[in-house]
Design an enzyme around this catalytic site. Structure first.
Site, PDB file in Angstrom:
ATOM      1  N   GLU A 186      -0.710  -9.198  -0.895  1.00  0.00           N
ATOM      2  CA  GLU A 186      -2.058  -9.512  -0.417  1.00  0.00           C
ATOM      3  C   GLU A 186      -2.882  -9.661  -1.848  1.00  0.00           C
ATOM      4  OE1 GLU A 186      -1.941  -6.432   2.633  1.00  0.00           O
ATOM      5  OE2 GLU A 186      -2.472  -8.104   4.019  1.00  0.00           O
ATOM      6  N   GLU A 197       4.537  -5.328   7.184  1.00  0.00           N
ATOM      7  CA  GLU A 197       3.985  -4.053   7.840  1.00  0.00           C
ATOM      8  C   GLU A 197       4.527  -3.719   9.302  1.00  0.00           C
ATOM      9  OE1 GLU A 197       2.560  -6.306   5.932  1.00  0.00           O
ATOM     10  OE2 GLU A 197       0.947  -5.686   4.580  1.00  0.00           O
ATOM     11  N   ALA A 225       0.988  -1.265  -0.017  1.00  0.00           N
ATOM     12  CA  ALA A 225      -0.067   0.048  -0.178  1.00  0.00           C
ATOM     13  C   ALA A 225       1.052   1.156   0.053  1.00  0.00           C
ATOM     14  CB  ALA A 225      -1.034  -0.016   1.316  1.00  0.00           C
ATOM     15  N   GLY A 254       0.445  -5.069   0.849  1.00  0.00           N
ATOM     16  CA  GLY A 254      -0.798  -5.061   0.005  1.00  0.00           C
ATOM     17  C   GLY A 254      -0.409  -5.560  -1.358  1.00  0.00           C
TER      18      GLY A 254
END
Ligand code: CAA
Length: 262
Positions: free
Chosen positions: A116, A136, A69, A113
């Protein structure tokens, strides 16, 4: 002029072809922001509705599938913002609505992300330079787009805890060995291989593919008994399709099937 956040192409020459979505923020190692995820979601839904598309491939570039992200965007967010805008839930999971097969073709970094997103695809074909991780923890947060749930289903608890708690990356051999990646290919063959898989999928019956995908996904959602029961009902239901008659008749006649997508 601003660069588009994703690029799309259509590949193949049959009645059903493969759509390719390229994540396009190379300067940020394809970090995923809200606008990009909205655009990707719109493209995915449009391809899913298009009868001329049989399979979708999502890829990045040679250096990064996606490095997570967008940290620059997230750095400013506070609790009320992420809660009230339903960050992630609102627009990152459109891919889960797609009934057609979606392949992740991963080269370089697939982190946070990015890892993911790859795991939300149906399977991952990876280049020999691919690296996966959920770093993260280094940012003072945890995986927020399904990593704590999908990664253990793919690689088990021990390796997930190792990756999530230390933030380390795993190379593609480790990722393949532990079940995250379906195949490893040389970097310069990645797209060729993913598009060939797409072309093979495009030749099959769309209804059977959608139901096969839903049955495999069901294996991760309930008990074994429920999963088997679901599979059996779906298997039975496919005997109502013309493609079942055609597929089996073609086998017995020793000819290629001509699926009609119904
Ligand atoms: N968000 C925003 N920008 C990012 C980014 C990210 N996730 N990852 C890399 N970038 C940017 C860098 O800031 C840098 O920008 P500048 O050139 O403007 O400085 C550019 O991309 C190139 O990155 P590096 O110089 O760091 O490249 P490197 O080759 O030295 O390192 C890397 C590569 C190890 C992937 C490193 O960039 C890195 O650690 N990135 C962050 C990875 C990460 O923490 N991802 C998880 C994000 S949180 C998340 O995803 C939450 C969730 O679950 C939804």
């Amino acid at each position: 002029m601003t660069e588009p956040l994703i690029l799309t192409e259509i590949h193949g020459d049959g009645a059903r072809r493969t759509a390719l979505i390229r994540i396009n923020r190379p300067k940020q190692l394809n970090a995923l922001n809200d606008a990009l995820m909205v655009e990707m979601g719109q493209a995915l839904i449009a391809f899913d509705r298009d009868d001329g598309i049989g399979c979708i491939v999502i890829t990045g570039n040679d250096k990064a599938f996606a490095a997570g992200a967008d940290i620059a965007a997230m750095a400013e967010y506070d609790y009320m913002h992420v809660h009230q805008t339903e960050y992630i839930t609102r627009n990152w999971e459109t891919i889960l609505q797609v009934r057609k097969p979606v392949i992740a073709a991963v080269a370089g970094f697939a982190l946070g992300g990015g890892c993911e997103l790859a795991m939300m695809c149906d399977f991952i074909i990876a280049a020999d330079n691919a690296r996966f991780g959920q770093p993260e923890i280094k940012l003072g947060v945890i995986p927020g787009a399904g990593g704590t749930q999908r990664l253990p289903r793919a690689v088990g608890k021990a390796k997930t805890m190792d990756l999530v708690l230390t933030g380390r990356m795993m190379d593609v051999q480790e990722a393949e060995r532990s079940g995250l990646v379906s195949r490893i290919v040389p970097l310069d063959k990645l797209l060729e291989e993913a598009l060939a898989a797409g072309a093979a999928i495009c030749g099959f019956s769309g209804p059977s593919l959608a139901l096969a995908k839903s049955c495999v996904n069901k294996a991760f959602e309930g008990s074994l008994h429920e999963g088997i029961d679901h599979e059996r009902r779906i298997f039975h239901s496919l005997f109502a399709t013309e493609d079942q008659k055609e597929g089996m008749a073609a086998f017995l006649a020793k000819r290629a099937p001509a699926f009609r997508q119904r």
